[in-house]
Scaffold this active site. Structure first.
Site, mmCIF file in Angstrom:
data_model
loop_
_atom_site.group_PDB
_atom_site.id
_atom_site.type_symbol
_atom_site.label_atom_id
_atom_site.label_comp_id
_atom_site.label_asym_id
_atom_site.label_seq_id
_atom_site.Cartn_x
_atom_site.Cartn_y
_atom_site.Cartn_z
ATOM 1 N N ASN A 8 0.867 -1.183 0.000
ATOM 2 C CA ASN A 8 0.000 0.000 0.000
ATOM 3 C C ASN A 8 0.897 1.223 0.000
ATOM 4 O O ASN A 8 1.513 1.550 1.013
ATOM 5 C CB ASN A 8 -0.898 -0.029 1.254
ATOM 6 C CG ASN A 8 -1.740 1.225 1.377
ATOM 7 O OD1 ASN A 8 -1.785 2.054 0.463
ATOM 8 N ND2 ASN A 8 -2.421 1.372 2.509
ATOM 9 N N TRP A 9 0.952 1.900 -1.149
ATOM 10 C CA TRP A 9 1.870 3.044 -1.281
ATOM 11 C C TRP A 9 1.269 4.345 -0.746
ATOM 12 O O TRP A 9 1.926 5.396 -0.811
ATOM 13 C CB TRP A 9 2.304 3.201 -2.751
ATOM 14 C CG TRP A 9 3.301 2.170 -3.188
ATOM 15 C CD1 TRP A 9 3.931 1.245 -2.387
ATOM 16 C CD2 TRP A 9 3.814 1.960 -4.519
ATOM 17 N NE1 TRP A 9 4.782 0.476 -3.141
ATOM 18 C CE2 TRP A 9 4.746 0.895 -4.444
ATOM 19 C CE3 TRP A 9 3.574 2.568 -5.749
ATOM 20 C CZ2 TRP A 9 5.426 0.429 -5.575
ATOM 21 C CZ3 TRP A 9 4.261 2.100 -6.867
ATOM 22 C CH2 TRP A 9 5.177 1.048 -6.777
ATOM 23 N N LYS A 10 0.019 4.282 -0.287
ATOM 24 C CA LYS A 10 -0.616 5.465 0.315
ATOM 25 C C LYS A 10 -0.420 6.690 -0.599
ATOM 26 O O LYS A 10 -0.451 6.536 -1.815
ATOM 27 C CB LYS A 10 -0.081 5.676 1.736
ATOM 28 C CG LYS A 10 -0.221 4.385 2.570
ATOM 29 C CD LYS A 10 0.026 4.550 4.035
ATOM 30 C CE LYS A 10 -0.145 3.206 4.727
ATOM 31 N NZ LYS A 10 -0.084 3.280 6.158
ATOM 32 N N HIS A 97 -9.570 1.018 4.790
ATOM 33 C CA HIS A 97 -8.253 1.175 5.430
ATOM 34 C C HIS A 97 -8.384 2.101 6.639
ATOM 35 O O HIS A 97 -9.186 3.041 6.621
ATOM 36 C CB HIS A 97 -7.237 1.742 4.436
ATOM 37 C CG HIS A 97 -5.851 1.710 4.995
ATOM 38 N ND1 HIS A 97 -5.373 2.712 5.810
ATOM 39 C CD2 HIS A 97 -4.864 0.782 4.905
ATOM 40 C CE1 HIS A 97 -4.141 2.399 6.189
ATOM 41 N NE2 HIS A 97 -3.805 1.235 5.652
ATOM 42 N N GLU A 99 -6.750 4.520 7.672
ATOM 43 C CA GLU A 99 -6.618 5.959 7.417
ATOM 44 C C GLU A 99 -7.899 6.518 6.793
ATOM 45 O O GLU A 99 -8.253 7.677 7.012
ATOM 46 C CB GLU A 99 -5.380 6.220 6.552
ATOM 47 C CG GLU A 99 -4.112 6.067 7.388
ATOM 48 C CD GLU A 99 -2.958 5.390 6.675
ATOM 49 O OE1 GLU A 99 -2.929 5.397 5.434
ATOM 50 O OE2 GLU A 99 -2.081 4.840 7.374
ATOM 51 N N GLU A 170 -5.347 -4.929 10.543
ATOM 52 C CA GLU A 170 -4.328 -3.903 10.761
ATOM 53 C C GLU A 170 -4.641 -3.149 12.052
ATOM 54 O O GLU A 170 -5.435 -2.193 12.040
ATOM 55 C CB GLU A 170 -4.308 -2.918 9.589
ATOM 56 C CG GLU A 170 -3.999 -3.565 8.258
ATOM 57 C CD GLU A 170 -3.432 -2.549 7.249
ATOM 58 O OE1 GLU A 170 -2.327 -2.782 6.780
ATOM 59 O OE2 GLU A 170 -4.096 -1.545 6.975
ATOM 60 N N GLY A 176 2.494 2.268 10.839
ATOM 61 C CA GLY A 176 3.429 3.381 10.670
ATOM 62 C C GLY A 176 4.136 3.783 11.940
ATOM 63 O O GLY A 176 4.772 4.835 12.005
ATOM 64 N N SER A 215 3.576 -2.261 10.376
ATOM 65 C CA SER A 215 5.023 -2.310 10.605
ATOM 66 C C SER A 215 5.660 -3.640 10.186
ATOM 67 O O SER A 215 6.577 -4.130 10.845
ATOM 68 C CB SER A 215 5.343 -1.976 12.067
ATOM 69 O OG SER A 215 4.903 -0.661 12.366
ATOM 70 N N GLY A 236 2.967 -1.058 4.363
ATOM 71 C CA GLY A 236 2.998 0.359 4.030
ATOM 72 C C GLY A 236 4.432 0.821 3.789
ATOM 73 O O GLY A 236 5.007 0.605 2.723
ATOM 74 N N GLY A 237 5.041 1.429 4.806
ATOM 75 C CA GLY A 237 6.350 2.067 4.674
ATOM 76 C C GLY A 237 7.411 1.209 3.991
ATOM 77 O O GLY A 237 8.129 1.688 3.105
HETATM 78 P P1 13P Z 1 3.072 0.346 7.793
HETATM 79 O O1 13P Z 1 3.590 -0.940 7.184
HETATM 80 O O2 13P Z 1 3.823 1.560 7.365
HETATM 81 O O3 13P Z 1 2.923 0.219 9.284
HETATM 82 O O4 13P Z 1 1.580 0.552 7.209
HETATM 83 C C1 13P Z 1 0.671 -0.485 7.289
HETATM 84 C C2 13P Z 1 -0.500 -0.142 6.459
HETATM 85 O O5 13P Z 1 -1.241 0.775 6.751
HETATM 86 C C3 13P Z 1 -0.712 -0.930 5.244
HETATM 87 O O6 13P Z 1 -1.976 -0.689 4.703
#
Ligand code: 13P
Length: 251
Positions: A8-10, A97, A99, A170, A176, A215, A236-237
């Site tokens: 997920n590149w957000k 998600h 967010e 999640e 994050g 994470s 994510g990251g």
């Molecule tokens: P991180 O891997 O940066 O914690 O993000 C997880 C996420 O929100 C994937 O959708």
């Protein structure tokens, strides 16, 4: 069913960055992707085409969207419809998600509407669920997960639901933050989610994939992916660099 390793590149990456990362990822994993794994990349809307082109017809890779609006078309300024995403080569979308739920205040009902509408239009869905730290501390973990699953899944009636819908657990406090959930937390939450899937969608729940997100890094992927009821990860990251994501894909 294949394990699903999703990125997920957000709200990161221009088209050029996205193309370079996807091309590098494909090169780093060429001929090494295990037959029992599939890779999904969720770029921002503007980079979906670039990633689709960079991956070409490479087997084992798919592209998805991070969000959409549950309507055919219409006066919804700023929104994107499922048909537009399918037109770009998306086969998947995220829904719910954390967010979207917490920054944009999307409630369970809107997430449910997206899940049902997206599936009906032909998108496969990764339904994201998870509790906040406060909810966990107050003992509401199971109530929150049950409610998020029930509202989203009750109206889904596809015969091939198990292959078209995956759940991503999640925990909000692990996203994050570098704060990865303990193996025991993941195992317990995934076992609970499995029990709910069996209950809500008998005949489908056994095979539905449950992904963990929060994470995930190259150093913890091997532990996490081998836990009971962990059928993939949503990253994510650590998915933003081809180097680190390729280690997760192959890890
Ligand atoms: P991180 O891997 O940066 O914690 O993000 C997880 C996420 O929100 C994937 O959708």
């Amino acid at each position: 069913m294949k394990k699903c390793i999703a990125a997920n590149w957000k709200m990161f990456k221009t088209r050029l960055d996205a193309r370079e990362t996807a091309t590098a990822l494909a090169a780093l994993t060429a001929d090494k992707l295990p037959a029992d794994r599939e890779v999904l990349i969720f770029p921002p809307f503007t980079a979906i085409s670039a990633v689709r082109e960079a991956l070409g017809s490479r087997t084992g890779f798919g592209v998805g969207a991070q969000n959409f609006y549950p309507a055919e078309e219409g006066a919804y300024t700023g929104e994107i419809a499922p048909d537009m995403l399918i037109d770009l080569g998306c086969s998947w979308s995220l829904a719910g998600h954390s967010e979207r739920r917490h920054v944009f205040k999307e409630g369970d009902d809107l997430v449910a509407a997206k899940t049902v509408f997206g599936l009906n239009k032909g998108l496969n869905i990764i339904l994201c669920i998870g509790e906040t730290l406060e909810q966990r501390k107050n003992g509401h973990l199971e109530t929150v997960l049950r409610e998020q699953l029930r509202t989203a899944l009750l109206e889904c009636s596809q015969k091939d639901l198990a292959s078209r819908l995956a759940v991503a657990y999640e925990p909000v406090w692990a996203i994050g933050t570098g704060e990865v959930a303990r193996n025991q937390d993941i195992t317990e939450a995934h076992a609970f989610i499995r029990s709910q899937l069996l209950d809500i969608k008998p005949g489908h729940g056994e095979a539905m994939r449950i992904l963990y997100g929060g994470s995930v890094k190259p150093k913890n992927i091997a532990d996490i992916i081998s836990l009971d009821n962990v059928d993939g990860v949503l990253v994510g990251g650590a998915s933003l660099s081809a180097e680190s994501f390729s280690q997760i894909v192959l890890g």
